[in-house]
Design an enzyme around this catalytic site. Structure first.
Site, PDB file in Angstrom:
ATOM      1  N   PRO A  62       0.793  -1.236   0.000  1.00  0.00           N
ATOM      2  CA  PRO A  62       0.000   0.000   0.000  1.00  0.00           C
ATOM      3  C   PRO A  62       0.820   1.278   0.000  1.00  0.00           C
ATOM      4  O   PRO A  62       0.307   2.346  -0.325  1.00  0.00           O
ATOM      5  CB  PRO A  62      -0.826  -0.109   1.291  1.00  0.00           C
ATOM      6  CG  PRO A  62      -0.793  -1.545   1.651  1.00  0.00           C
ATOM      7  CD  PRO A  62       0.505  -2.073   1.164  1.00  0.00           C
ATOM      8  N   GLY A  63       2.093   1.195   0.405  1.00  0.00           N
ATOM      9  CA  GLY A  63       2.937   2.389   0.408  1.00  0.00           C
ATOM     10  C   GLY A  63       2.540   3.373   1.487  1.00  0.00           C
ATOM     11  O   GLY A  63       2.325   3.021   2.636  1.00  0.00           O
ATOM     12  N   CYS A  79      18.746  28.061   2.874  1.00  0.00           N
ATOM     13  CA  CYS A  79      19.293  28.991   1.886  1.00  0.00           C
ATOM     14  C   CYS A  79      19.112  28.448   0.473  1.00  0.00           C
ATOM     15  O   CYS A  79      20.083  28.218  -0.264  1.00  0.00           O
ATOM     16  CB  CYS A  79      20.770  29.246   2.184  1.00  0.00           C
ATOM     17  SG  CYS A  79      21.031  30.104   3.744  1.00  0.00           S
ATOM     18  N   GLU A  80      17.872  28.218   0.100  1.00  0.00           N
ATOM     19  CA  GLU A  80      17.495  27.760  -1.229  1.00  0.00           C
ATOM     20  C   GLU A  80      16.180  28.414  -1.599  1.00  0.00           C
ATOM     21  O   GLU A  80      15.228  28.385  -0.809  1.00  0.00           O
ATOM     22  CB  GLU A  80      17.298  26.232  -1.245  1.00  0.00           C
ATOM     23  CG  GLU A  80      18.516  25.415  -0.889  1.00  0.00           C
ATOM     24  CD  GLU A  80      19.521  25.327  -2.023  1.00  0.00           C
ATOM     25  OE1 GLU A  80      19.150  25.637  -3.175  1.00  0.00           O
ATOM     26  OE2 GLU A  80      20.672  24.946  -1.748  1.00  0.00           O
ATOM     27  N   TYR A  95       9.500  16.769  -5.975  1.00  0.00           N
ATOM     28  CA  TYR A  95       8.419  16.340  -6.859  1.00  0.00           C
ATOM     29  C   TYR A  95       7.445  17.447  -7.237  1.00  0.00           C
ATOM     30  O   TYR A  95       6.498  17.199  -7.984  1.00  0.00           O
ATOM     31  CB  TYR A  95       7.577  15.244  -6.187  1.00  0.00           C
ATOM     32  CG  TYR A  95       8.295  14.043  -5.675  1.00  0.00           C
ATOM     33  CD1 TYR A  95       9.220  13.364  -6.462  1.00  0.00           C
ATOM     34  CD2 TYR A  95       8.031  13.542  -4.404  1.00  0.00           C
ATOM     35  CE1 TYR A  95       9.869  12.239  -5.998  1.00  0.00           C
ATOM     36  CE2 TYR A  95       8.664  12.412  -3.923  1.00  0.00           C
ATOM     37  CZ  TYR A  95       9.585  11.753  -4.723  1.00  0.00           C
ATOM     38  OH  TYR A  95      10.213  10.636  -4.254  1.00  0.00           O
TER      39      TYR A  95
END
Length: 467
Positions: free
Chosen positions: A313-314, A391-392, A364
């Site tokens: 099922p993840g 810092c992105e 994603y």
């Protein structure tokens, strides 16, 4: 109010920017009489006071109910068609010793993908026979240890692994059960990086080569072929892909029976969950019915017995059970120019975590929801972007959401559905310690994973030993 033109088309202005959408939050999350988000009777402010922020908050009863519910649904539906099902919990989604115990107690098997995940499951007391080992590049040490322990199944991902697992089994005097991961060619309706049955990717072998590869597996006396394994992707909201994959796999499954037993078939899973109000996840009971009907139909079409069906099922078990609690630090209104020469305002709400505890939006483009956790407000809703402190420029936790426009520094902010692939993908970027994980049940809180301190981070720095 009218929608902000910067908002994505799927995001509507909510009637109440304080309301918790039931499909997105765990079953025991609600607002208290004074407006605080609570889980199982414990308020957000109390959790922040005890454990600080960022903090992963697990609704323990919700996790256990989902695990038991999935197993019971698949048991019931496969009994209906004269078969049985095995449910595997995805260790990679989130794994701790206590969570592994919960899955074991619920009657689930557990998938592990590394020596570390294997070690956690073993520390929890899980019988190795209830474990499966996945991965496209298992190390020789991981294979040897798994075989020596008597692991229940190893998923073979390449021709090289056939020889490696066979050799380890011979040395340990064992016959190792194995599955063969197949690329069915069915493309899941999901993000490119989450679709794992495409031909041009690192997992598995083409379906057309299955017969030859299975013959090679069967040539080794130290291996026992269990069956084919398929996984078409993750965060899947419809059953059509599973049906098509099952049709393709059953055709090969039936052919393989001519040369020996094929007791199982793993159809994967990767069931989707709701991250936002527009996500419509299939109910587990409905998924189980559809899977059983598909299997019964294909078994009859090929005149074969219904094999034992394994499913994975993840995120569907742990994902919806958890929210991340942050504290707001700074607020910034950014004026954005539009194509029609007008402008619109996006409010940036920065919190004390970010991509170090949830990399999925950056990785994603994953969408999340958010709510002010410590209070309610009747202020007009404003379009916000929840940003992290790293810092992105891509350090964004929630790309688009409507919150009360009076959100302010010091507010607690809760982001739901963070149980899967958030803590497990966490990092120490900018030397932030990974947050703690706590479980809440019946008004009580306990720590599942302690948060990292600066002392923990420095302890690994060998430069201190040389000073």
């Amino acid at each position: 109010m009218s929608a902000n033109p910067l908002a994505p088309s799927w995001l509507s202005v909510p009637d109440d920017a304080n309301a918790l959408v039931p499909t997105v939050w765990s079953q025991n999350a609600s607002r208290s009489a004074d407006g605080e988000i609570t889980v199982a009777g414990v308020t957000a402010s109390e959790l922040a006071r005890q454990y600080g922020t960022p903090l992963f908050v697990v609704d323990e009863a919700d996790v256990k109910d989902r695990a038991r519910g999935i197993r019971e649904s698949f048991d019931r539906e496969f009994a209906r068609i004269g078969g049985t099902a095995k449910v595997y919990y995805a260790g990679k989604a989130f794994l701790s010793v206590e969570v592994a115990r919960w899955m074991n107690d619920a009657g689930l098997n557990i998938d592990v993908c590394s020596g570390g995940e294997l070690a956690v499951a073993l520390a929890a007391g899980v019988d190795p026979a209830r474990l499966g080992l996945h991965g496209n590049n298992k190390s020789l040490a991981e294979i040897d240890r798994s075989v020596g322990l008597g692991i229940g199944a190893i998923v073979l991902d390449s021709l090289i692994e056939i020889e490696r697992v066979a050799d380890a089994a011979s040395r340990h005097g064992r016959v190792q059960p194995v599955r063969l991961r197949i690329n069915s060619g069915v493309h899941a309706s999901t993000h490119e990086y989450l679709a794992t049955a495409r031909e041009d990717q690192k997992f598995g072998i083409p379906l057309a080569e299955a017969a030859d590869v299975v013959a090679r597996i069967r040539s080794h006396a130290s291996l026992r072929f269990l069956g084919l394994h398929s996984h078409i992707g993750s965060q899947i909201f419809e059953a059509d892909g599973f049906a098509e994959a099952a049709r393709r796999l059953f055709a090969v499954h039936a052919e393989l029976l001519a040369d020996g037993p094929v007791p199982e078939l793993n159809l994967g899973g990767g069931f989707g969950i709701a991250y936002t109000s527009v996500d419509k996840a299939l109910p587990i009971d409905e998924i189980a019915v559809r899977f059983a009907d598909i299997v019964a139909e294909e078994a009859a079409a090929h005149s074969v017995d219904v094999p034992v069906i394994a499913i994975e099922p993840g995120r569907a078990i742990i994902g919806p059970s958890t929210f991340t609690l942050y504290e707001v630090g700074t607020i910034k209104d950014v004026v954005v120019s539009l194509d029609d020469d007008t402008t619109a305002v996006r409010k940036y709400v920065s919190v004390d975590g970010g991509m170090s505890d949830n990399i999925r939006p950056a990785l994603y483009g994953a969408d999340y929801s958010a709510r002010i956790a410590g209070r309610v407000s009747d202020a007009e809703a404003a379009l916000v972007r929840v940003a992290g402190k790293h810092c992105e420029s891509g350090d964004l936790v929630v790309l688009s959401e409507y919150l009360p426009g009076d959100v302010t520094p010091g507010d607690l902010l809760a982001v739901p559905a963070t149980g899967a692939y958030c803590w497990s993908l966490a990092s120490n970027y900018n030397y932030l310690g990974r947050p703690p994980v706590v479980a809440v049940r019946d008004g009580a809180v306990r720590t599942l994973i302690r948060g990292e301190t600066e002392e923990d981070l420095l302890r690994r720095d060998a430069g201190l030993d040389a000073s």
